[in-house]
Design an enzyme around this catalytic site. Structure first.
Site, PDB file in Angstrom:
ATOM      1  N   ARG A  21      15.243  40.199  21.681  1.00  0.00           N
ATOM      2  CA  ARG A  21      16.420  40.172  20.817  1.00  0.00           C
ATOM      3  C   ARG A  21      17.204  41.475  20.904  1.00  0.00           C
ATOM      4  O   ARG A  21      16.652  42.549  20.677  1.00  0.00           O
ATOM      5  CB  ARG A  21      15.993  39.904  19.373  1.00  0.00           C
ATOM      6  N   SER A 137       3.171  20.921   4.289  1.00  0.00           N
ATOM      7  CA  SER A 137       4.322  21.732   4.665  1.00  0.00           C
ATOM      8  C   SER A 137       5.178  21.028   5.712  1.00  0.00           C
ATOM      9  O   SER A 137       4.642  20.488   6.694  1.00  0.00           O
ATOM     10  CB  SER A 137       3.807  23.072   5.224  1.00  0.00           C
ATOM     11  N   HIS A 217      19.402  28.567   1.851  1.00  0.00           N
ATOM     12  CA  HIS A 217      20.683  28.317   2.514  1.00  0.00           C
ATOM     13  C   HIS A 217      21.595  27.428   1.689  1.00  0.00           C
ATOM     14  O   HIS A 217      22.555  26.848   2.210  1.00  0.00           O
ATOM     15  CB  HIS A 217      20.442  27.737   3.905  1.00  0.00           C
ATOM     16  N   THR A 245      17.318  33.181  -2.253  1.00  0.00           N
ATOM     17  CA  THR A 245      17.587  34.550  -1.839  1.00  0.00           C
ATOM     18  C   THR A 245      18.847  35.060  -2.529  1.00  0.00           C
ATOM     19  O   THR A 245      19.700  34.267  -2.913  1.00  0.00           O
ATOM     20  CB  THR A 245      17.769  34.665  -0.317  1.00  0.00           C
ATOM     21  N   LYS A 248      22.220  35.771   0.858  1.00  0.00           N
ATOM     22  CA  LYS A 248      23.086  34.908   1.663  1.00  0.00           C
ATOM     23  C   LYS A 248      24.296  34.454   0.834  1.00  0.00           C
ATOM     24  O   LYS A 248      25.274  35.186   0.729  1.00  0.00           O
ATOM     25  CB  LYS A 248      22.265  33.773   2.272  1.00  0.00           C
ATOM     26  N   THR A 277       4.493  47.277  -4.937  1.00  0.00           N
ATOM     27  CA  THR A 277       5.695  47.711  -4.217  1.00  0.00           C
ATOM     28  C   THR A 277       6.765  48.124  -5.213  1.00  0.00           C
ATOM     29  O   THR A 277       6.740  47.689  -6.369  1.00  0.00           O
ATOM     30  CB  THR A 277       6.201  46.573  -3.287  1.00  0.00           C
ATOM     31  N   THR A 278       7.694  48.934  -4.772  1.00  0.00           N
ATOM     32  CA  THR A 278       8.749  49.428  -5.662  1.00  0.00           C
ATOM     33  C   THR A 278       9.736  48.322  -6.008  1.00  0.00           C
ATOM     34  O   THR A 278      10.047  47.476  -5.162  1.00  0.00           O
ATOM     35  CB  THR A 278       9.474  50.613  -4.997  1.00  0.00           C
ATOM     36  N   THR A 363      12.785  30.605  17.298  1.00  0.00           N
ATOM     37  CA  THR A 363      13.535  30.238  16.087  1.00  0.00           C
ATOM     38  C   THR A 363      13.890  28.761  16.124  1.00  0.00           C
ATOM     39  O   THR A 363      13.925  28.090  15.100  1.00  0.00           O
ATOM     40  CB  THR A 363      14.801  31.101  15.981  1.00  0.00           C
TER      41      THR A 363
HETATM   42  C1  LIG Z   1      14.829  29.211   4.989  1.00  0.00           C
HETATM   43  C2  LIG Z   1      14.692  30.681   4.726  1.00  0.00           C
HETATM   44  N1  LIG Z   1      13.868  31.080   3.746  1.00  0.00           N
HETATM   45  C3  LIG Z   1      13.697  32.398   3.463  1.00  0.00           C
HETATM   46  C4  LIG Z   1      14.370  33.365   4.182  1.00  0.00           C
HETATM   47  C5  LIG Z   1      14.159  34.828   3.865  1.00  0.00           C
HETATM   48  O1  LIG Z   1      15.197  35.269   3.048  1.00  0.00           O
HETATM   49  P1  LIG Z   1      15.618  36.812   3.066  1.00  0.00           P
HETATM   50  O2  LIG Z   1      16.632  36.982   4.141  1.00  0.00           O
HETATM   51  O3  LIG Z   1      16.174  37.080   1.685  1.00  0.00           O
HETATM   52  O4  LIG Z   1      14.376  37.607   3.315  1.00  0.00           O
HETATM   53  C6  LIG Z   1      15.254  33.007   5.224  1.00  0.00           C
HETATM   54  C7  LIG Z   1      15.972  34.060   5.985  1.00  0.00           C
HETATM   55  O5  LIG Z   1      16.591  33.893   6.939  1.00  0.00           O
HETATM   56  C8  LIG Z   1      15.410  31.624   5.500  1.00  0.00           C
HETATM   57  O6  LIG Z   1      16.207  31.220   6.501  1.00  0.00           O
END
Ligand SMILES: Cc1ncc(COP(=O)(O)O)c(C=O)c1O
Length: 426
Positions: A21, A137, A217, A245, A248, A277-278, A363
């Site tokens: 990459r 899953s 997403h 998240t 995004k 973690t912080t 990916t």
């Molecule tokens: C489906 C999915 N879940 C979780 C994440 C992780 O999210 P973050 O970017 O906030 O670490 C991503 C990130 O690309 C994602 O595509």
């Protein structure tokens, strides 16, 4: 022991497989999204247009969001100063968690430093707390969910992508008594397709299973208040844990889970990724909350987003380009070869100043390599026409597969035998 050599060889192996990459050095300019300054390897600056950002609505440059970040940093300093348990639980973070619980109509929410960490921590902790838990899953789940599954050490079964018949078989075989959790996403990030959420919720109720959905997403982008596909479909109360998240649709940084108070409190109390973690800095929390609260009452960004994404699909399909049909804002252009995909991305940037990162294995499955286009409300019609003309030029110069060919490439029909855990996303 030639340690240096071992690492060099490992990286070279990726280069051979066209999986190495290369990151684009970008300087985004607030107020000018999706334009940005790109610097090549010699650090020469050049203005380009980004067509593959996950800052889907451009909320990262929204004035309310930026001023919330700046004002809070000026008032409270840059960092949180500690873990949640030791002096790091800051006021903006507490308010953010309340805002998220309200967004998804859940009793409680928990914020993590990223969505990756929230999935990894929550899934592994929940599964470990359920005696003899069976994890079910979806085949295309994100790498962060897979990391959580692996970290839990619990038994898992993979169901074919969005295949409720296969899921029903696995649930039936597990029996009603055994604790079970079903993991899936609402919008799958690479194909842009949507899970059959209602059917999965029906199965979970019938077979006494917990449900865990990743709306990464979708949050900010769908639903009357930006809570995602579950909100749009009126299904939020039928899903036990909703993960998202802040990086995004909301345009900032961080991740979160929402659910009942007991499950959220259990994750808070047991997850090492949360405890040791912080905490997220107050400025980021304030910025994320400003974004969430703005999108709870504004549909302007969502409507413009859907309009521009729809126009991109229409214009590229009419130009004969291999657009994969998607139900959402994600516009995949299937090329089906890693080398050609990289060449197309490079030529778009060099000849036309348009940046679309190539998406290759792991990916996406081999043979489905693509350019993943993510339009925003700020990609106007002139930019869309510019994109079409540039793509048509690159497709001709590189003799890439057109729409007719891509239809034959039914990318979603992964061979039934391939039920291993690929690492998708990111
Ligand atoms: C489906 C999915 N879940 C979780 C994440 C992780 O999210 P973050 O970017 O906030 O670490 C991503 C990130 O690309 C994602 O595509």
């Amino acid at each position: 022991m030639d340690y240096r050599g071992i690492f060099e060889d490992a990286v070279d192996a990726l280069r051979q497989e066209k999986r190495y990459r290369v990151f684009a050095d970008l300087e985004r300019v607030a107020g000018q999204f999706p334009r940005a300054i790109y610097r090549d390897r010699a650090d020469n600056p050049r203005e380009i247009t980004i067509w593959c950002s996950n800052d889907y609505l451009g909320m990262g440059q929204n004035r309310e969001v930026v001023s919330a970040l700046v004002n809070t940093a000026t008032r409270m300093g840059a960092g949180a100063g500690g873990t949640r348990n030791i002096s790091g639980t800051n006021r903006p973070l507490v308010e953010l968690e309340r805002s998220l619980a309200d967004l998804h109509r859940k009793e409680a929410a928990l914020v993590f430093t990223s969505g990756f960490v929230s999935n990894e921590a929550a899934i592994s902790t929940i599964a470990r707390l359920l005696p003899d838990c069976l994890i079910l899953s979806d085949q295309l789940n994100h790498a962060s969910m897979i990391a959580g599954v692996r970290h839990s050490g619990m038994e898992k079964k993979i169901f074919r992508h969005n295949d409720v018949g296969h899921l029903a078989e696995l649930l039936e075989a597990a029996g009603r008594q055994r604790p079970k959790i079903i993991l899936f996403e609402s919008v799958y990030s690479m194909d842009g397709d949507i899970a059959p959420i209602a059917e999965i919720a029906d199965l979970a109720a019938r077979h006494n299973a917990l449900t865990y959905i990743d709306e990464v997403h979708a949050v900010g982008l769908y639903g009357p208040r930006g809570a995602g596909i579950c909100e749009r479909e009126g299904l939020m109360d039928r899903i036990d844990i909703i993960e998202g998240t802040l990086a995004k649709g909301f345009g900032v940084m961080g991740g979160y889970v929402t659910g009942s108070r007991p499950v959220v409190d259990a994750i808070r109390s047991y997850a090492p990724e949360f405890i040791f973690t912080t905490a997220l800095p107050p400025a980021l929390c304030a910025a994320a909350r400003a974004s969430i609260e703005h999108l709870k009452t504004s549909n302007v960004e969502r409507e413009a987003h859907q309009r521009q994404a729809g126009r991109v699909k229409k214009v590229l399909v009419e130009a004969g380009l291999p657009v994969l049909a998607s139900q959402t804002h994600i516009v995949p252009l299937i090329i089906g070869d890693a080398r050609a995909c990289k060449a197309a991305s490079d030529m778009l940037l060099d000849r036309h100043g348009l940046y679309i990162q190539p998406i290759n294995y792991p990916t996406v499955p081999k043979g489905t390599e693509r350019l993943r286009i993510t339009p925003s409300p700020f990609h106007d019609d002139a930019m869309i026409d510019e994109l079409r003309d540039a793509l048509v030029d690159v497709w001709a110069r590189l003799d890439l597969p057109t729409r007719k060919i891509s239809d034959q490439l039914s990318v979603r029909a992964l061979p039934p035998g391939d039920l291993t855990l690929p690492t998708t996303g990111g």
